[in-house]
Structures are given as C-alpha cells and as structure tokens.
Design a protein around this motif. Structure first.
Motif, PDB file in Angstrom:
ATOM      1  N   ALA A  29     -53.069  58.324  15.950  1.00  0.00           N
ATOM      2  CA  ALA A  29     -52.514  57.437  16.976  1.00  0.00           C
ATOM      3  C   ALA A  29     -53.547  57.089  18.042  1.00  0.00           C
ATOM      4  N   ILE A  30     -54.411  58.063  18.385  1.00  0.00           N
ATOM      5  CA  ILE A  30     -55.367  57.857  19.480  1.00  0.00           C
ATOM      6  C   ILE A  30     -56.445  56.841  19.110  1.00  0.00           C
ATOM      7  N   LEU A  31     -56.572  56.508  17.841  1.00  0.00           N
ATOM      8  CA  LEU A  31     -57.537  55.499  17.421  1.00  0.00           C
ATOM      9  C   LEU A  31     -57.114  54.098  17.847  1.00  0.00           C
ATOM     10  N   SER A  32     -55.829  53.922  18.151  1.00  0.00           N
ATOM     11  CA  SER A  32     -55.327  52.611  18.549  1.00  0.00           C
ATOM     12  C   SER A  32     -54.726  52.586  19.953  1.00  0.00           C
ATOM     13  N   PHE A  33     -54.291  53.739  20.435  1.00  0.00           N
ATOM     14  CA  PHE A  33     -53.588  53.773  21.721  1.00  0.00           C
ATOM     15  C   PHE A  33     -54.191  54.829  22.642  1.00  0.00           C
ATOM     16  N   ARG A  34     -54.047  54.618  23.945  1.00  0.00           N
ATOM     17  CA  ARG A  34     -54.435  55.616  24.928  1.00  0.00           C
ATOM     18  C   ARG A  34     -53.328  56.668  25.041  1.00  0.00           C
ATOM     19  N   ILE A 204     -50.920  49.466  31.256  1.00  0.00           N
ATOM     20  CA  ILE A 204     -50.768  48.015  31.096  1.00  0.00           C
ATOM     21  C   ILE A 204     -52.099  47.264  31.185  1.00  0.00           C
ATOM     22  N   PRO A 205     -52.963  47.586  32.171  1.00  0.00           N
ATOM     23  CA  PRO A 205     -54.238  46.852  32.260  1.00  0.00           C
ATOM     24  C   PRO A 205     -55.160  47.049  31.053  1.00  0.00           C
ATOM     25  N   HIS A 206     -54.907  48.096  30.273  1.00  0.00           N
ATOM     26  CA  HIS A 206     -55.811  48.418  29.155  1.00  0.00           C
ATOM     27  C   HIS A 206     -55.205  48.134  27.787  1.00  0.00           C
ATOM     28  N   LEU A 207     -54.016  47.546  27.741  1.00  0.00           N
ATOM     29  CA  LEU A 207     -53.388  47.292  26.454  1.00  0.00           C
ATOM     30  C   LEU A 207     -54.210  46.312  25.630  1.00  0.00           C
ATOM     31  N   ASP A 208     -54.487  46.685  24.401  1.00  0.00           N
ATOM     32  CA  ASP A 208     -55.257  45.836  23.496  1.00  0.00           C
ATOM     33  C   ASP A 208     -54.732  46.044  22.087  1.00  0.00           C
ATOM     34  N   PHE A 209     -53.791  45.210  21.695  1.00  0.00           N
ATOM     35  CA  PHE A 209     -53.144  45.390  20.396  1.00  0.00           C
ATOM     36  C   PHE A 209     -54.023  44.960  19.225  1.00  0.00           C
ATOM     37  N   SER A 210     -55.201  44.426  19.525  1.00  0.00           N
ATOM     38  CA  SER A 210     -56.109  44.050  18.440  1.00  0.00           C
ATOM     39  C   SER A 210     -56.657  45.287  17.730  1.00  0.00           C
ATOM     40  N   GLN A 211     -56.598  46.455  18.408  1.00  0.00           N
ATOM     41  CA  GLN A 211     -57.110  47.693  17.818  1.00  0.00           C
ATOM     42  C   GLN A 211     -56.052  48.439  17.000  1.00  0.00           C
ATOM     43  N   VAL A 212     -54.820  47.961  17.059  1.00  0.00           N
ATOM     44  CA  VAL A 212     -53.729  48.677  16.393  1.00  0.00           C
ATOM     45  C   VAL A 212     -53.827  48.543  14.883  1.00  0.00           C
ATOM     46  N   ASN A 213     -53.664  49.668  14.179  1.00  0.00           N
ATOM     47  CA  ASN A 213     -53.653  49.630  12.716  1.00  0.00           C
ATOM     48  C   ASN A 213     -52.405  50.322  12.189  1.00  0.00           C
ATOM     49  N   THR A 214     -52.165  50.174  10.908  1.00  0.00           N
ATOM     50  CA  THR A 214     -50.944  50.701  10.298  1.00  0.00           C
ATOM     51  C   THR A 214     -50.838  52.213  10.426  1.00  0.00           C
ATOM     52  N   VAL A 220     -47.376  57.124  15.403  1.00  0.00           N
ATOM     53  CA  VAL A 220     -46.496  57.069  16.572  1.00  0.00           C
ATOM     54  C   VAL A 220     -45.037  57.211  16.136  1.00  0.00           C
ATOM     55  N   GLY A 221     -44.678  56.557  15.015  1.00  0.00           N
ATOM     56  CA  GLY A 221     -43.324  56.687  14.492  1.00  0.00           C
ATOM     57  C   GLY A 221     -43.002  58.129  14.135  1.00  0.00           C
ATOM     58  N   TYR A 222     -43.952  58.819  13.498  1.00  0.00           N
ATOM     59  CA  TYR A 222     -43.751  60.223  13.140  1.00  0.00           C
ATOM     60  C   TYR A 222     -43.593  61.077  14.397  1.00  0.00           C
ATOM     61  N   LEU A 223     -44.447  60.840  15.396  1.00  0.00           N
ATOM     62  CA  LEU A 223     -44.379  61.601  16.636  1.00  0.00           C
ATOM     63  C   LEU A 223     -43.036  61.409  17.328  1.00  0.00           C
ATOM     64  N   ARG A 286     -67.674  67.740  20.251  1.00  0.00           N
ATOM     65  CA  ARG A 286     -66.808  68.841  20.613  1.00  0.00           C
ATOM     66  C   ARG A 286     -65.332  68.542  20.360  1.00  0.00           C
ATOM     67  N   GLY A 287     -65.039  67.941  19.256  1.00  0.00           N
ATOM     68  CA  GLY A 287     -63.650  67.715  18.915  1.00  0.00           C
ATOM     69  C   GLY A 287     -63.082  66.447  19.516  1.00  0.00           C
ATOM     70  N   ARG A 288     -63.891  65.675  20.231  1.00  0.00           N
ATOM     71  CA  ARG A 288     -63.384  64.430  20.819  1.00  0.00           C
ATOM     72  C   ARG A 288     -63.167  63.403  19.708  1.00  0.00           C
ATOM     73  N   VAL A 289     -62.332  62.453  20.015  1.00  0.00           N
ATOM     74  CA  VAL A 289     -62.083  61.394  19.047  1.00  0.00           C
ATOM     75  C   VAL A 289     -62.595  60.087  19.614  1.00  0.00           C
ATOM     76  N   THR A 290     -62.914  59.185  18.703  1.00  0.00           N
ATOM     77  CA  THR A 290     -63.287  57.877  19.163  1.00  0.00           C
ATOM     78  C   THR A 290     -62.045  57.030  19.306  1.00  0.00           C
ATOM     79  N   GLY A 291     -62.041  56.120  20.228  1.00  0.00           N
ATOM     80  CA  GLY A 291     -60.849  55.321  20.442  1.00  0.00           C
ATOM     81  C   GLY A 291     -60.619  55.087  21.915  1.00  0.00           C
ATOM     82  N   PRO A 292     -59.539  54.403  22.258  1.00  0.00           N
ATOM     83  CA  PRO A 292     -59.280  54.017  23.643  1.00  0.00           C
ATOM     84  C   PRO A 292     -58.722  55.137  24.476  1.00  0.00           C
ATOM     85  N   VAL A 293     -59.572  56.119  24.814  1.00  0.00           N
ATOM     86  CA  VAL A 293     -59.103  57.251  25.619  1.00  0.00           C
ATOM     87  C   VAL A 293     -59.633  57.168  27.044  1.00  0.00           C
TER      88      VAL A 293
END
Length: 293
Positions: A29-34, A204-214, A220-223, A286-293
C-alpha cells in the motif's frame, strides 16, 4: 458467533494469521499512498464492511450514553495511536521486524490485566516476557551491539504495542455489554473521525493518484476488511470468552506468518537465513520502503 472453546481458539488463531499478512499488505500500500491516507482509506473500507454486515444481520447494538467515553477511548488508543505508530514505524523498519515487535503484545497484556483487573500472574508470564524481549533484541541489534533497524521505527512500533495493550483493557470493559461487531464498527467510525482532520490538512496537498496501482488498492482493501474488520471481531470474541491474556497468547504467530509471507512476496530474508555479522534487515535503507512517505 461460536462460543465453544475450540471455536474461540480457532477464531483467535485466524485473527493472528490475518494480522500477519497486514504487515506485508502495508508494504504494498505504501508504494502508492502515504501513511495517513492508508489509514483513512482502510478505516473507510472497514466502516462500509462492518456497518453493512451488522445492519444486514441485525447485529448492531445501541451504545449507552454512559459508555460513549469508553468507545471514544477505544478509538483513541486503537485505531488512532496504534495505526499512527504502526504506519509510520513500518516506513522505517521491515515488515518482519515490525511484526516481531508487535508480537510482544500478548506478553505485556497479562501485566496490564494484573494491575487493572487483578488477574493472576504466573512465573511463565515473567519468563515469556523475558524471552520475548530477548527475541526483539536479537532482531534489532547487530553483533557489535548497534541497532540493526532505525531507532525511530522501533520506537514507533512500541507506541503501537502500548496502544494495543490499552485497547485490550478497554475491550474487557465493553465486551460483556456489546457484541464484537458493534465494538469493532464503532471503534472504526470514531477512529475515522479522528483521522479526517489529519487527512485534510496533511494528505490532501500530496494526493497523486497517478502512482496508484492494483496491488496497492488490493492491499488497502485487505487492510480495511481483514486488518480493521474481521481481525478485531475475532480478537474481541477471544477477549470476551477467554480473557485478555489467553486471547493474546497466540500473538507470536504474527511474526512467523509475516516472515514467511515477506520472504515470498517482498523478498525479505528470513531470520534463519541471516549471514553472520550482517542481519537481513541491515541494508542501506534499513527496512525503509520507496514510495510517497
């Protein structure tokens, strides 16, 4: 809702297995959302699922005015503080490290139950607590004694642990008067109300749905359905029927499930495969992920 002891134990074990998957789902989920967005979306999903189910099967209890304060406290400790600690903690540590820290919850619960409800403590409680924290030290320390994971991430995960312990104590107060679906539905509803201001001002200021993937949407649905819905229903059944300590005793399944799933889906090394002097999570990020964090 089964009340047979075997059925209750199965329910609790299933909750722990489902929770083990949530740590991996968050990494997708963190790959597409903060983090705040993930929490807000998962709570919104859980509310539709829980209230829809409760209304369909007429399982929604009316909350008494005198208990409103307990439901608000319940939502404050979990989902609010728990999800903040877990979500931001998992941006700094691996899914496996996060799950190992979370697995200390069942070892702390008996001590909280003793001080608040005078539930009996045994020598095994003390032994289990010592062994559990020893296990945590093994995954967060290097051979030289330094931290193998980001200290801020570790601290945030322990915020989640303390929040979960507090949640269990509040559920004990409510479980005799309300069914598990009602408790879970209203904790999600009040929790969402607490997160909406953060979502509006921070996300809201950081929403970018272009990064969202299936994969992120499915995560998010599972969570929402499992992590914030079914799991809480099942563990509430366990707390009501078995007591806080026994209901949480299977929490050590969580890191096992997470480690196995992370190995196959996230390509994280498992603790058994650690090379001497180089923990699997002691990587440059150190275990960090790439994405919009």
């Amino acid at each position: 809702m089964t009340k047979s002891k075997s059925g209750v134990y199965i329910a609790v074990i299933m909750a722990m297995i489902f929770w083990g998957f949530t740590f991996v789902a968050f990494k997708f989920a963190i790959l597409s959302f903060r983090p705040i967005s993930i929490i807000t979306y998962r709570l919104a999903v859980s509310i539709f699922f829980l209230f829809g189910f409760a209304l369909l099967f007429k399982r929604l209890n009316k909350i008494k005015r005198k208990d409103q304060k307990w439901f608000l406290l319940l939502a404050l400790v979990e989902p609010f503080f728990y999800f903040l600690g877990e979500a931001y903690g998992l941006t700094r540590v691996t899914a496996t490290v996060g799950a190992v820290i979370i697995s200390t919850i069942p070892l702390i619960v008996p001590f909280a139950s003793y001080y608040l409800f005078r539930e009996k403590l045994t020598k095994m409680n003390y032994l289990g607590l010592g062994i559990s924290f020893g296990g945590v030290l093994l995954v967060v320390l290097t051979k030289s004694g330094g931290l193998a994971a980001d200290w801020k991430g570790i601290l945030l995960m322990f915020v989640a642990v303390l929040s979960a312990v507090s949640y269990t104590m509040v559920v004990k107060i409510l479980a005799d008067d309300y069914n598990p679906i009602t408790i879970t539905a209203y904790q999600s509803f009040y929790g969402l109300l607490m997160f909406i201001p953060l979502f509006l001002f921070i996300e809201i200021p950081h929403l970018d749905f272009s990064q969202v993937n299936t994969n992120s949407l499915l995560a998010v649905g599972y969570l929402g359905v499992f992590g914030s819905g079914i799991c809480f229903i099942l563990i509430t059944i366990g707390i009501r029927e078995l007591g806080a300590a026994k209901a949480n005793i299977f929490g050590n399944l969580i890191p096992v499930v997470t480690a196995i799933v992370s190995f196959f889906l996230l390509k994280e090394s498992m603790p058994l495969f650690i090379s001497p002097g180089y923990p699997c999570w002691d990587r440059p990020n150190r275990g960090r992920v790439t994405g919009p964090v």
